[in-house]
Design an enzyme around this catalytic site. Structure first.
Site, PDB file in Angstrom:
ATOM      1  CG  HIS A  50      -0.292   0.197   2.434  1.00 28.74           C
ATOM      2  ND1 HIS A  50       0.179  -0.776   3.530  1.00 28.74           N
ATOM      3  CD2 HIS A  50      -0.096   1.168   3.191  1.00 28.74           C
ATOM      4  CE1 HIS A  50       0.819  -0.186   4.325  1.00 28.74           C
ATOM      5  NE2 HIS A  50       0.595   0.864   4.181  1.00 28.74           N
TER       6      HIS A  50
ATOM      7  CG  LEU B 279       5.014   0.241  -3.905  1.00 33.40           C
ATOM      8  CD1 LEU B 279       5.165  -0.754  -4.935  1.00 33.40           C
ATOM      9  CD2 LEU B 279       6.131   1.392  -3.791  1.00 33.40           C
TER      10      LEU B 279
ATOM     11  CG  HIS C 274       6.114  -0.886   3.660  1.00 30.52           C
ATOM     12  ND1 HIS C 274       4.960  -1.239   2.830  1.00 30.52           N
ATOM     13  CD2 HIS C 274       5.412  -0.961   4.923  1.00 30.52           C
ATOM     14  CE1 HIS C 274       4.064  -1.955   3.410  1.00 30.52           C
ATOM     15  NE2 HIS C 274       4.276  -1.677   4.725  1.00 30.52           N
TER      16      HIS C 274
END
Length: 483
Positions: free
Chosen positions: A171, A173, A233
Site C-alpha cells: 500500500h 506504493l 515498504h
C-alpha cells in the site's frame, strides 16, 4: 465483481471501494461479496460496513444517499477458507447476480492469515473464477518470511494463477508522494543531472510511528520491523528512487528497472544493521509488557540499515533505511542530502559545521505531504549573513481537497489492469535475497536489540551506524521539521 475477506476489509477496503463508487470510478454493475468464517446475513454485513464508510470533506452533498445505494450492492457468504464447498456456494451466488450480463469479471482481495492463504487462494480461484471475463487476485503481505517461504508461496500461487493475474499489493506504493517520485525526477530537467553519486552524499528513507504494538504484538512478533516495514515498504521506495529511466510508463518497463536496482545491491550484513526494542517509559508500556508478546522476545521494533547499490550511478552512496515503533513522531519521508559545495566562497559565513549548510531535498510521504528543498540564502540587511531556508511545496496548501487513500488508487489499478504499482515475482525474489541471510543470522544468534524508551528518538546505535558513513540523520537534526 469484487470479493474480499478479513479485518483489513473493514478498515481500508470497503471505505476505499465506497470512495471509488462515489467518484463514479467503479464499473456500472459492480457488486461486492464478503467471505469469511463468521456467520452473518447480508443485512448484518451491510450494517457492519456502514460503520466504516465516510465521505470526504468536500463531497458530502449526496453522501447518505450514495452510502445506501452502495450498501445494496454488498452481500455476504460465510464459509471455511480451507475447503472448496464454501467457495462453490460463493460462486453460485455470484453467478446469480451475473446471469443477465454477457461478461463478468471477478476480483479477489484475500486479506487473511498466512497459514490459510494458499488453501483459500486455491479454493477461491478453482471454484469461483470467472467463466466469461478476467479473474484477478490481490495478495496482501506478508509475502513469506524469507527466500524459501516466499518461493513456496509463489509456487503455490502459480499452481492456480498466471503471473499476470496476481497483484502483490504494497500500500505504500499507492501513496501520493510515492507515485509522484518518478514524476518529480523524470519530468523536471533540474533534478535528473543531480540524481547520482557526483552530487548526492547520502539518501535516507525513514519510517516512524509514535505508538507501539497496542495488543497486536503477537502477530508483529512473528515478523519484526525489518520484515514488516524495511524489506518491503522502504526497499520498494529505494528501488523507485534509484532506478534508471524506464523505456515507457508501461508496468513491465518500470518493474524491469526496479529489478535491476535490487539485483545491483550489496547483500545486507550484520555490520550494517542496528536493532532496537522499545521499553516502558512512565505509564507508557514497553514491548514486552504487551501480553500477546512472548516472554523474553528479542524481536526488533526498530532497525536502521545501511545499503549500497553497486552500479555506475550510485557506487559508494549510502542508502540509510530506518523504521521504528513507539518513537517521538509519526512520519515517513525521503531525505536526499547533497554534497558540499567545492571551494565554497561562504565557508566562513556558515558556521563551524559544514554539513549544516548542505542542500537537502525532503519528500514527506506522511503526514502533511510535502516536497521542499533546503537552500542557503542571504539574510536581508546591510551585513553579509547566511541562513538556510526552504523552497516549500505543502500539498494541503497548494491543492484543494483530500488526497485519495492508497488503497483507492491500488484497487482502481487492479480494476483497470494496471500493474505499475504492484510487485512482480522476480522483484520480490531479489528483495528477499538481500535480507534473508541477515534475518537468519539475527534469529539464530538471538541478537539482543538495544533498548530505547517509548516516545524517544530510538537507540543510540542508529547514530553510530550513520556516523560510520559520515552521515547525520536529517530527521533528528536541530533544524528538522517542527510540524
Amino acid at each position: 465483481m469484487c470479493c474480499v475477506a478479513g479485518d483489513l476489509a473493514k478498515k481500508k477496503i470497503f471505505p476505499a471501494l465506497f470512495a471509488l463508487y462515489y467518484e463514479g470510478l467503479l464499473p456500472e454493475h459492480f457488486q461486492i461479496f464478503g467471505y469469511a468464517r463468521s456467520k452473518m446475513a447480508d443485512d448484518e454485513f451491510r450494517e457492519m460496513i456502514a460503520k466504516t464508510l465516510t465521505c470526504r470533506v468536500g463531497a458530502r452533498d449526496r453522501c447518505v444517499d450514495a452510502q445506501d445505494k452502495f450498501l445494496q450492492r454488498c452481500f455476504y457468504q460465510p464459509g471455511p477458507y480451507d475447503k472448496p464447498d464454501g467457495f462453490k456456494y460463493l460462486s453460485n451466488r455470484l453467478s446469480e447476480q451475473e446471469a443477465v450480463k454477457p461478461r463478468a469479471n471477478r476480483m479477489f482481495f484475500l486479506s487473511i492469515p498466512p497459514n490459510v492463504f494458499l488453501s483459500a487462494t486455491g479454493n477461491a480461484v478453482d471454484q469461483a473464477r470467472s467463466k466469461s471475463g478476467w479473474t484477478r487476485v490481490i495478495v496482501e503481505k506478508p509475502f513469506g518470511r524469507d527466500s524459501a517461504s516466499s518461493k513456496e508461496l509463489g509456487m503455490g500461487l502459480a499452481k492456480h494463477l498466471d503471473e499476470d493475474q496476481i497483484y502483490r499489493i504494497d500500500h505504500y506504493l499507492g501513496k501520493e508522494l510515492i507515485e509522484n517520485l518518478t514524476v518529480l525526477r523524470f519530468s523536471n530537467r533540474v533534478f535528473e543531472p543531480l540524481w547520482s553519486r557526483q552530487y548526492i552524499r547520502n539518501v535516507q528513507i525513514i519510517f516512524s510511528e509514535n505508538f507501539g504494538t497496542e495488543g497486536r504484538g503477537g502477530y508483529f512478533d512473528q515478523y519484526g520491523i525489518i520484515r514488516d516495514v524495511i524489506q518491503n515498504h522502504l526497499l520498494q521506495i529505494l528501488a523507485l528512487f534509484a532506478m534508471e529511466q524506464p523505456v515507457s510508463l508501461d508496468a513491465e518497463d518500470i518493474r524491469n528497472e526496479k529489478v535491476k536496482v535490487l539485483r545491483s545491491m550489496k547483500m545486507v550484513t550484520l555490520d550494517d544493521v542496528v536493532t532496537g526494542q522499545y521499553r516502558a517509559r512512565g505509564k507508557l508500556p514497553g514491548y514486552l509488557d504487551d501480553e500477546t508478546v512472548p516472554k523474553g522476545s528479542v524481536t526488533p521494533t526498530f532497525s536502521a540499515i545501511a545499503m549500497f547499490i553497486n552500479n555506475h550511478r550510485w557506487d559508494g552512496v549510502p542508502f540509510l533505511l530506518k523504521a521504528g515503533k513507539a518513537l517521538n513522531k509519526r512520519r515517513a519521508e525521503i531525505r536526499v542530502q547533497f554534497r558540499h559545495v567545492p571551494g565554497n566562497l561562504y565557508r566562513d559565513k556558515q558556521g563551524a559545521d559544514p554539513d549544516a549548510a548542505c542542500n537537502e531535498l525532503v519528500i514527506r510521504i506522511q503526514p502533511k505531504e510535502a516536497i521542499y528543498l533546503k537552500i542557503n540564502n542571504k539574510v536581508p540587511g546591510l551585513g553579509l549573513r547566511l541562513d538556510q531556508t526552504r523552497l516549500d511545496l505543502q500539498y494541503q496548501e497548494e491543492y484543494q481537497g483530500e488526497l485519495p487513500d492508497a488503497y483507492e488508487r491500488l484497487l482502481l489499478d487492479v480494476v483497470n489492469g494496471d500493474k505499475r504499482l504492484f510487485i512482480r515475482y522476480d522483484e520480490l525474489e531479489a528483495a528477499w535475497d538481500l535480507y534473508t541471510p541477515v534475518l537468519h543470522q539475527l534469529e539464530q544468534s538471538q541478537v539482543q536489540p538495544e533498548l530505547y524508551p517509548y516516545g524517544s528518538r530510538g537507540p543510540l546505535g542508529a547514530h553510530y551506524l550513520a556516523a560510520k558513513y559520515g552521515v547525520r540523520w536529517g530527521d533528528l537534526s536541530d533544524g528538522a521539521d517542527n510540524e
